[in-house]
Motif scaffolding. Structure first.
Motif, PDB file in Angstrom:
ATOM      1  N   GLY A 108       1.331  14.934   4.075  1.00  0.00           N
ATOM      2  CA  GLY A 108       1.356  14.380   2.776  1.00  0.00           C
ATOM      3  C   GLY A 108       2.569  13.298   2.517  1.00  0.00           C
ATOM      4  O   GLY A 108       3.444  13.285   3.543  1.00  0.00           O
ATOM      5  N   SER A 109       2.679  12.925   1.413  1.00  0.00           N
ATOM      6  CA  SER A 109       3.737  11.796   1.414  1.00  0.00           C
ATOM      7  C   SER A 109       5.161  12.526   1.436  1.00  0.00           C
ATOM      8  O   SER A 109       6.329  11.941   1.475  1.00  0.00           O
ATOM      9  CB  SER A 109       3.391  11.048   0.000  1.00  0.00           C
ATOM     10  N   ARG A 167     -10.630  17.523   5.048  1.00  0.00           N
ATOM     11  CA  ARG A 167     -11.948  17.101   5.175  1.00  0.00           C
ATOM     12  C   ARG A 167     -11.956  15.549   5.574  1.00  0.00           C
ATOM     13  O   ARG A 167     -11.245  14.913   4.701  1.00  0.00           O
ATOM     14  CB  ARG A 167     -13.011  17.433   4.357  1.00  0.00           C
ATOM     15  N   TRP A 168     -12.664  15.005   6.538  1.00  0.00           N
ATOM     16  CA  TRP A 168     -12.609  13.674   6.983  1.00  0.00           C
ATOM     17  C   TRP A 168     -13.150  12.848   5.950  1.00  0.00           C
ATOM     18  O   TRP A 168     -12.618  11.749   5.501  1.00  0.00           O
ATOM     19  CB  TRP A 168     -13.341  13.247   8.390  1.00  0.00           C
ATOM     20  N   ASP A 169     -14.127  13.304   5.016  1.00  0.00           N
ATOM     21  CA  ASP A 169     -14.734  12.417   4.161  1.00  0.00           C
ATOM     22  C   ASP A 169     -13.886  12.190   2.727  1.00  0.00           C
ATOM     23  O   ASP A 169     -14.476  11.688   1.812  1.00  0.00           O
ATOM     24  CB  ASP A 169     -16.239  12.752   3.868  1.00  0.00           C
ATOM     25  N   GLU A 170     -12.864  12.859   2.679  1.00  0.00           N
ATOM     26  CA  GLU A 170     -11.981  13.084   1.650  1.00  0.00           C
ATOM     27  C   GLU A 170     -10.858  11.770   1.832  1.00  0.00           C
ATOM     28  O   GLU A 170     -10.197  11.556   1.037  1.00  0.00           O
ATOM     29  CB  GLU A 170     -11.483  14.290   1.323  1.00  0.00           C
ATOM     30  N   TYR A 171     -10.992  10.860   2.715  1.00  0.00           N
ATOM     31  CA  TYR A 171      -9.968   9.947   3.255  1.00  0.00           C
ATOM     32  C   TYR A 171     -10.526   8.624   3.007  1.00  0.00           C
ATOM     33  O   TYR A 171     -11.854   8.387   3.402  1.00  0.00           O
ATOM     34  CB  TYR A 171      -9.429  10.095   4.669  1.00  0.00           C
ATOM     35  N   GLU A 172     -10.002   7.820   2.130  1.00  0.00           N
ATOM     36  CA  GLU A 172     -10.570   6.397   1.678  1.00  0.00           C
ATOM     37  C   GLU A 172     -10.326   5.316   2.786  1.00  0.00           C
ATOM     38  O   GLU A 172     -11.255   4.240   2.687  1.00  0.00           O
ATOM     39  CB  GLU A 172     -10.071   6.022   0.278  1.00  0.00           C
ATOM     40  N   TYR A 173      -9.447   5.552   3.673  1.00  0.00           N
ATOM     41  CA  TYR A 173      -9.009   4.226   4.469  1.00  0.00           C
ATOM     42  C   TYR A 173      -9.005   4.812   5.848  1.00  0.00           C
ATOM     43  O   TYR A 173      -8.416   5.885   6.234  1.00  0.00           O
ATOM     44  CB  TYR A 173      -7.699   3.616   4.101  1.00  0.00           C
ATOM     45  N   PHE A 231       0.748  -1.255   0.011  1.00  0.00           N
ATOM     46  CA  PHE A 231       0.049  -0.183   0.017  1.00  0.00           C
ATOM     47  C   PHE A 231       0.814   1.067   0.145  1.00  0.00           C
ATOM     48  O   PHE A 231       1.762   1.325   0.862  1.00  0.00           O
ATOM     49  CB  PHE A 231      -0.847  -0.155   1.220  1.00  0.00           C
ATOM     50  N   ARG A 232       0.586   2.227  -0.817  1.00  0.00           N
ATOM     51  CA  ARG A 232       1.165   3.453  -0.903  1.00  0.00           C
ATOM     52  C   ARG A 232       0.420   4.672  -0.975  1.00  0.00           C
ATOM     53  O   ARG A 232       0.096   5.039  -1.800  1.00  0.00           O
ATOM     54  CB  ARG A 232       2.227   3.545  -2.352  1.00  0.00           C
ATOM     55  N   PRO A 233      -0.041   5.076   0.332  1.00  0.00           N
ATOM     56  CA  PRO A 233      -0.836   6.122   0.374  1.00  0.00           C
ATOM     57  C   PRO A 233      -0.222   7.303   0.033  1.00  0.00           C
ATOM     58  O   PRO A 233       0.894   7.657  -0.145  1.00  0.00           O
ATOM     59  CB  PRO A 233      -1.385   6.212   1.994  1.00  0.00           C
ATOM     60  N   GLY A 234      -1.085   8.443  -0.226  1.00  0.00           N
ATOM     61  CA  GLY A 234      -0.750   9.763  -0.485  1.00  0.00           C
ATOM     62  C   GLY A 234      -0.440  10.418   0.842  1.00  0.00           C
ATOM     63  O   GLY A 234       0.462  10.333   1.512  1.00  0.00           O
ATOM     64  N   ALA A 235      -1.621  10.901   1.315  1.00  0.00           N
ATOM     65  CA  ALA A 235      -1.870  11.578   2.883  1.00  0.00           C
ATOM     66  C   ALA A 235      -1.956  10.523   3.757  1.00  0.00           C
ATOM     67  O   ALA A 235      -2.553   9.568   3.534  1.00  0.00           O
ATOM     68  CB  ALA A 235      -2.594  12.818   2.732  1.00  0.00           C
ATOM     69  N   MET A 236      -1.595  10.743   4.746  1.00  0.00           N
ATOM     70  CA  MET A 236      -1.816  10.183   6.158  1.00  0.00           C
ATOM     71  C   MET A 236      -1.981  11.049   7.224  1.00  0.00           C
ATOM     72  O   MET A 236      -1.432  12.200   7.277  1.00  0.00           O
ATOM     73  CB  MET A 236      -0.952   8.956   6.459  1.00  0.00           C
ATOM     74  N   GLY A 237      -2.970  10.468   8.320  1.00  0.00           N
ATOM     75  CA  GLY A 237      -3.189  11.615   9.443  1.00  0.00           C
ATOM     76  C   GLY A 237      -3.934  10.793  10.302  1.00  0.00           C
ATOM     77  O   GLY A 237      -4.481   9.732  10.322  1.00  0.00           O
ATOM     78  N   TYR A 277      -9.564   8.588  18.705  1.00  0.00           N
ATOM     79  CA  TYR A 277      -8.584   9.081  17.624  1.00  0.00           C
ATOM     80  C   TYR A 277      -8.350   8.131  16.634  1.00  0.00           C
ATOM     81  O   TYR A 277      -8.393   6.936  16.808  1.00  0.00           O
ATOM     82  CB  TYR A 277      -7.254   9.330  18.148  1.00  0.00           C
ATOM     83  N   TYR A 278      -8.479   8.633  15.320  1.00  0.00           N
ATOM     84  CA  TYR A 278      -8.855   7.723  14.145  1.00  0.00           C
ATOM     85  C   TYR A 278      -7.520   7.902  13.048  1.00  0.00           C
ATOM     86  O   TYR A 278      -7.397   9.230  13.042  1.00  0.00           O
ATOM     87  CB  TYR A 278      -9.953   7.867  13.270  1.00  0.00           C
ATOM     88  N   CYS A 279      -6.995   7.001  12.800  1.00  0.00           N
ATOM     89  CA  CYS A 279      -6.059   7.113  11.439  1.00  0.00           C
ATOM     90  C   CYS A 279      -6.522   6.997  10.410  1.00  0.00           C
ATOM     91  O   CYS A 279      -7.573   6.150  10.116  1.00  0.00           O
ATOM     92  CB  CYS A 279      -5.045   5.866  11.792  1.00  0.00           C
ATOM     93  N   ALA A 280      -6.072   7.783   9.449  1.00  0.00           N
ATOM     94  CA  ALA A 280      -6.817   7.943   7.935  1.00  0.00           C
ATOM     95  C   ALA A 280      -5.639   7.943   6.942  1.00  0.00           C
ATOM     96  O   ALA A 280      -4.659   8.696   7.235  1.00  0.00           O
ATOM     97  CB  ALA A 280      -7.659   9.000   7.904  1.00  0.00           C
ATOM     98  N   ALA A 281      -5.903   7.456   5.764  1.00  0.00           N
ATOM     99  CA  ALA A 281      -5.035   7.608   4.694  1.00  0.00           C
ATOM    100  C   ALA A 281      -5.925   7.819   3.497  1.00  0.00           C
ATOM    101  O   ALA A 281      -7.132   7.467   3.351  1.00  0.00           O
ATOM    102  CB  ALA A 281      -4.319   6.288   4.550  1.00  0.00           C
ATOM    103  N   ALA A 282      -5.308   8.783   2.688  1.00  0.00           N
ATOM    104  CA  ALA A 282      -5.931   9.062   1.272  1.00  0.00           C
ATOM    105  C   ALA A 282      -4.860   8.841   0.191  1.00  0.00           C
ATOM    106  O   ALA A 282      -3.715   8.864   0.262  1.00  0.00           O
ATOM    107  CB  ALA A 282      -6.528  10.613   1.375  1.00  0.00           C
ATOM    108  N   LYS A 283      -5.471   8.745  -1.170  1.00  0.00           N
ATOM    109  CA  LYS A 283      -4.748   8.438  -2.167  1.00  0.00           C
ATOM    110  C   LYS A 283      -4.146   9.616  -2.576  1.00  0.00           C
ATOM    111  O   LYS A 283      -2.940   9.772  -3.299  1.00  0.00           O
ATOM    112  CB  LYS A 283      -5.732   7.869  -3.243  1.00  0.00           C
ATOM    113  N   ARG A 284      -4.729  10.934  -2.310  1.00  0.00           N
ATOM    114  CA  ARG A 284      -4.026  12.190  -2.902  1.00  0.00           C
ATOM    115  C   ARG A 284      -2.712  12.438  -2.221  1.00  0.00           C
ATOM    116  O   ARG A 284      -2.620  12.317  -0.660  1.00  0.00           O
ATOM    117  CB  ARG A 284      -5.157  13.275  -2.491  1.00  0.00           C
ATOM    118  N   VAL A 285      -1.857  13.103  -2.826  1.00  0.00           N
ATOM    119  CA  VAL A 285      -0.706  13.220  -2.190  1.00  0.00           C
ATOM    120  C   VAL A 285      -0.733  14.646  -1.121  1.00  0.00           C
ATOM    121  O   VAL A 285      -0.192  14.556  -0.208  1.00  0.00           O
ATOM    122  CB  VAL A 285       0.259  13.814  -3.505  1.00  0.00           C
ATOM    123  N   VAL A 286      -1.508  15.518  -1.880  1.00  0.00           N
ATOM    124  CA  VAL A 286      -1.765  16.745  -0.788  1.00  0.00           C
ATOM    125  C   VAL A 286      -2.674  16.467  -0.167  1.00  0.00           C
ATOM    126  O   VAL A 286      -3.731  16.032  -0.260  1.00  0.00           O
ATOM    127  CB  VAL A 286      -2.066  18.058  -1.733  1.00  0.00           C
TER     128      VAL A 286
END
Length: 123
Positions: free
Chosen positions: A52-53, A106-112, A29-35, A93-102
């Motif tokens: 960001g990545s 918004r929380w609903d823009e994270y896929e994982y 797995f190679r996410p863009g953003a994590m947070g 506290y929730y960890c999240a990851a998104a495909k987007r690099v930047v």
């Protein structure tokens, strides 16, 4: 489906510190953003810190100068060092990851998402 697994939550007195960790179950797995996001009872899920990545980071104002986000891209792991904790930091506290690099803000823009870890700060 990639899973994010969090660890490091717990109970601490005000002024104390905790370190949260989040690792992706899939090594490819190679996410863009994590947070990190958090949700207190009766409140909406809100951004804490995202990265960001590369090295771009964003913190919500209430945690600036107290929390630090970092990433180990080789191991798909993100950390949140929380210092000078306050009672108002109490939340899941929730960890999240998104495909987007930047990193999206918004929380609903994270896929994982991780399952969440409880942080309780007593006054």
């Amino acid at each position: 489906q990639v899973q994010l697994v969090e660890s490091g939550g717990g109970s601490v007195q005000a002024g104390g510190s905790l370190r949260l960790s989040c690792a992706a179950s899939d090594r490819t797995f190679r996410p863009g953003a994590m947070g990190w996001f958090r949700q207190a009872p009766g409140k909406e899920r809100g951004l804490v810190a995202v990265m960001g990545s590369g090295s771009s980071t964003y913190y919500t104002n209430s945690v600036k100068d107290r929390f630090t986000i970092s990433r180990d891209n080789a191991n798909n792991t993100v950390y949140l060092q929380m210092n000078s904790l306050k009672a108002e930091d109490t939340a899941v506290y929730y960890c999240a990851a998104a495909k987007r690099v930047v990193p999206p803000l918004r929380w609903d823009e994270y896929e994982y998402w991780g399952q969440g870890t409880q942080v309780t700060v007593s006054a």
